[in-house]
Design an enzyme around this catalytic site. Structure first.
Site, mmCIF file in Angstrom:
data_model
loop_
_atom_site.group_PDB
_atom_site.id
_atom_site.type_symbol
_atom_site.label_atom_id
_atom_site.label_comp_id
_atom_site.label_asym_id
_atom_site.label_seq_id
_atom_site.Cartn_x
_atom_site.Cartn_y
_atom_site.Cartn_z
ATOM 1 N N ARG A 1 47.677 15.437 52.650
ATOM 2 C CA ARG A 1 47.500 16.786 53.213
ATOM 3 C C ARG A 1 48.500 17.800 52.655
ATOM 4 N NH1 ARG A 1 47.056 13.663 57.856
ATOM 5 N NH2 ARG A 1 44.891 13.317 58.462
ATOM 6 N N LYS B 1 52.662 39.854 38.599
ATOM 7 C CA LYS B 1 51.820 38.895 39.326
ATOM 8 C C LYS B 1 52.453 38.598 40.683
ATOM 9 C CE LYS B 1 48.635 35.347 39.489
ATOM 10 N NZ LYS B 1 47.878 34.280 38.878
ATOM 11 N N HIS C 1 37.032 40.346 33.318
ATOM 12 C CA HIS C 1 36.554 38.971 33.470
ATOM 13 C C HIS C 1 35.049 38.866 33.662
ATOM 14 C CE1 HIS C 1 40.744 38.006 33.481
ATOM 15 N NE2 HIS C 1 40.534 36.735 33.727
ATOM 16 N N GLU D 1 43.635 36.454 47.809
ATOM 17 C CA GLU D 1 42.666 37.196 47.018
ATOM 18 C C GLU D 1 41.608 37.898 47.864
ATOM 19 O OE1 GLU D 1 42.004 35.397 43.168
ATOM 20 O OE2 GLU D 1 39.944 36.076 43.237
ATOM 21 N N HIS E 1 33.481 36.542 31.168
ATOM 22 C CA HIS E 1 32.824 35.291 31.582
ATOM 23 C C HIS E 1 31.425 35.201 31.001
ATOM 24 C CE1 HIS E 1 35.541 34.483 35.283
ATOM 25 N NE2 HIS E 1 35.880 33.721 34.265
ATOM 26 N N LYS F 1 46.931 29.286 43.096
ATOM 27 C CA LYS F 1 45.517 28.903 43.016
ATOM 28 C C LYS F 1 45.427 27.585 42.237
ATOM 29 C CE LYS F 1 43.209 32.688 41.565
ATOM 30 N NZ LYS F 1 41.941 33.369 41.215
ATOM 31 N N GLU G 1 46.018 38.369 28.425
ATOM 32 C CA GLU G 1 46.224 38.439 29.884
ATOM 33 C C GLU G 1 47.429 39.321 30.219
ATOM 34 O OE1 GLU G 1 44.224 37.152 32.204
ATOM 35 O OE2 GLU G 1 43.000 35.762 31.028
ATOM 36 N N HIS H 1 39.121 31.814 26.542
ATOM 37 C CA HIS H 1 38.988 32.697 27.704
ATOM 38 C C HIS H 1 39.668 34.047 27.451
ATOM 39 C CE1 HIS H 1 38.817 33.871 31.893
ATOM 40 N NE2 HIS H 1 40.130 34.011 31.913
ATOM 41 N N ASN I 1 41.033 40.432 37.903
ATOM 42 C CA ASN I 1 39.794 40.033 37.222
ATOM 43 C C ASN I 1 39.294 41.093 36.248
ATOM 44 O OD1 ASN I 1 39.637 37.551 38.493
ATOM 45 N ND2 ASN I 1 38.636 38.430 40.287
ATOM 46 N N ARG J 1 44.439 41.450 44.648
ATOM 47 C CA ARG J 1 44.472 40.372 43.657
ATOM 48 C C ARG J 1 43.188 40.363 42.811
ATOM 49 N NH1 ARG J 1 46.947 34.307 44.858
ATOM 50 N NH2 ARG J 1 46.755 33.549 42.727
#
Ligand code: NAD
Length: 359
Positions: A118, A224, A245, A234, A249, A140, A182, A262, A242, A238
């Site tokens: 956990r 960040k 993106h 998010e 993507h 994340k 990035e 990417h 993206n 946040r």
């Protein structure tokens, strides 16, 4: 060496950024918990840096699981393998996992740490530029499943991040530049001055100059950190990360995730998103060209290849004609350094922006 703190109350942690931090561990080594340690790495990074990391940990007992390299290895199978490894080595709730590698290892290790017993502690030792400025910071964690990337995951913050910029010297050129994309994104969405500094120090960054790298990585991490502190899960700001993106993507998916990294796809995507912002008169003319010029200086692609099919790209963005009533939210610009989330783009406008961004 620079230190950036991620302020999340009792889940706060430091990010150390510096050239040679693995070889000279005095700043961080005493923060490694006095507990059973398990390193997760891969067969590219392990041979390069595992011995240095182990030396930094002194005479502590360290178990190491070395996985094959590659995005495909961020898998449920390797998750199970890692869990079995922890069970075999009797790691309990006081254990601490150490992720040594790029975003793939960091995401997988983080997810193992989030779920084993956990939740156990973990430390990130990111070794790609992308992982140092992005993936290792913010908590994340995820694995991929056949149905999609990052579909299984958890928010789980590390107890520390140690970003040794000297490890970037062995990173291949394309991977390195993908990380620079990035970084430029950070400037484009929230810091005009940072964008200008990036343009100015592009040659030093391309040379992997230690001082320029340490400064730029630390400033990216600080951005960040602010975003994560404001919006850990998010729900709001946040999402601005993206930027580029949605288009990116679509480019990645349309080319089977093999033709572009990417960061390269995000570079093209940022220019397309800026063009859309301009065409909708949400931002002043010239911003898209400025972002494209910055990316070019960093050796990144700025045009969506002309051989990619616009309908397919729109489809992948879920903005084709069938979906007019379910408009997708896109991160757009008010200006260079000022992004916002917008849901007002018509598919025809997105199509025009893609067409204007192809070449
Ligand atoms: N958690 C997050 O917030 C977040 C954010 C962005 C991306 N990601 C994830 O990160 C992953 C991409 O990360 P990445 O770009 O670091 O890819 P990666 O981990 O696959 O690393 C890229 C390549 O570089 C190699 N490598 C790593 N460090 C090296 C070094 N110092 N010298 C030589 N080779 C080295 C790796 O073995 C790999 O072959 C994706 O899975 C993505 O989903 C997560």
């Amino acid at each position: 060496m620079r230190r950036v703190d991620i302020a999340l109350g009792e889940r706060s942690y430091p990010v150390f950024v510096g050239h040679g931090l693995l070889e000279a561990p005095s700043a961080w080594a005493d923060r490694v918990p006095d507990a059973p340690l398990v390193v997760l790495t891969n067969d590219t990074v392990g041979p390069l840096y595992l011995d240095t990391l182990k030396a930094a940990l002194g005479d502590r007992t360290v178990h190491t699981l070395v996985l094959p390299d590659g995005e495909a290895e961020k898998s449920f199978d390797n998750y199970r393998r890692a869990i079995a490894f922890l069970a075999d080595h009797g790691v309990r709730r006081d254990g601490c996992l150490l992720a040594l590698g790029g975003g793939v290892i960091g995401d997988l290790c983080g997810f193992v740490a989030a779920t084993w017993m956990r939740g156990v502690r973990f430390i990130q030792f990111p070794t790609t530029l992308l992982a140092q400025v992005d993936a290792s910071v913010g908590g994340k964690t995820a694995i991929n499943i056949p149905e999609g990337k990052n579909l299984v995951g958890a928010f789980h913050q590390p107890v520390m991040v140690v970003a040794d910029t000297a490890t970037l010297s062995t990173l291949d050129d394309r991977e390195y530049r993908a990380g620079l994309a990035e970084i430029l994104k950070t400037g484009a969405i929230r810091d005009r001055a940072f964008l200008a500094d990036l343009e100015a120090c592009a040659p030093a960054l391309l040379d992997r100059d230690p001082e320029a790298l340490e400064d730029i990585v630390a400033r990216s991490v600080a951005h960040k950190a602010e975003v994560v502190a404001e919006d850990e899960q998010e729900a709001g700001v946040r999402a601005l990360l993206n930027f580029g993106h949605s288009f990116g993507h679509a480019v990645e998916a349309h080319t089977g995730y093999t033709r572009f990294l990417h960061g390269e796809a995000v570079a093209m995507g940022m220019v397309a998103a800026a063009r859309l912002s301009e065409q909708r008169r949400l931002c002043p003319a010239g911003v898209a060209d400025r972002i494209a010029e910055g990316l070019r200086r960093l050796g990144l692609p700025t045009l969506i290849p002309a051989d990619l099919d616009v309908d397919a790209l729109l489809d992948l963005m879920q903005l084709d004609k069938k979906n007019t009533t379910r408009q997708r939210r896109l991160v757009l610009l008010r200006d260079a350094g000022d992004a916002f989330v917008d849901a007002g783009s018509e598919p025809g406008q997105v199509r025009a922006a893609i067409e204007a961004s192809q070449g």
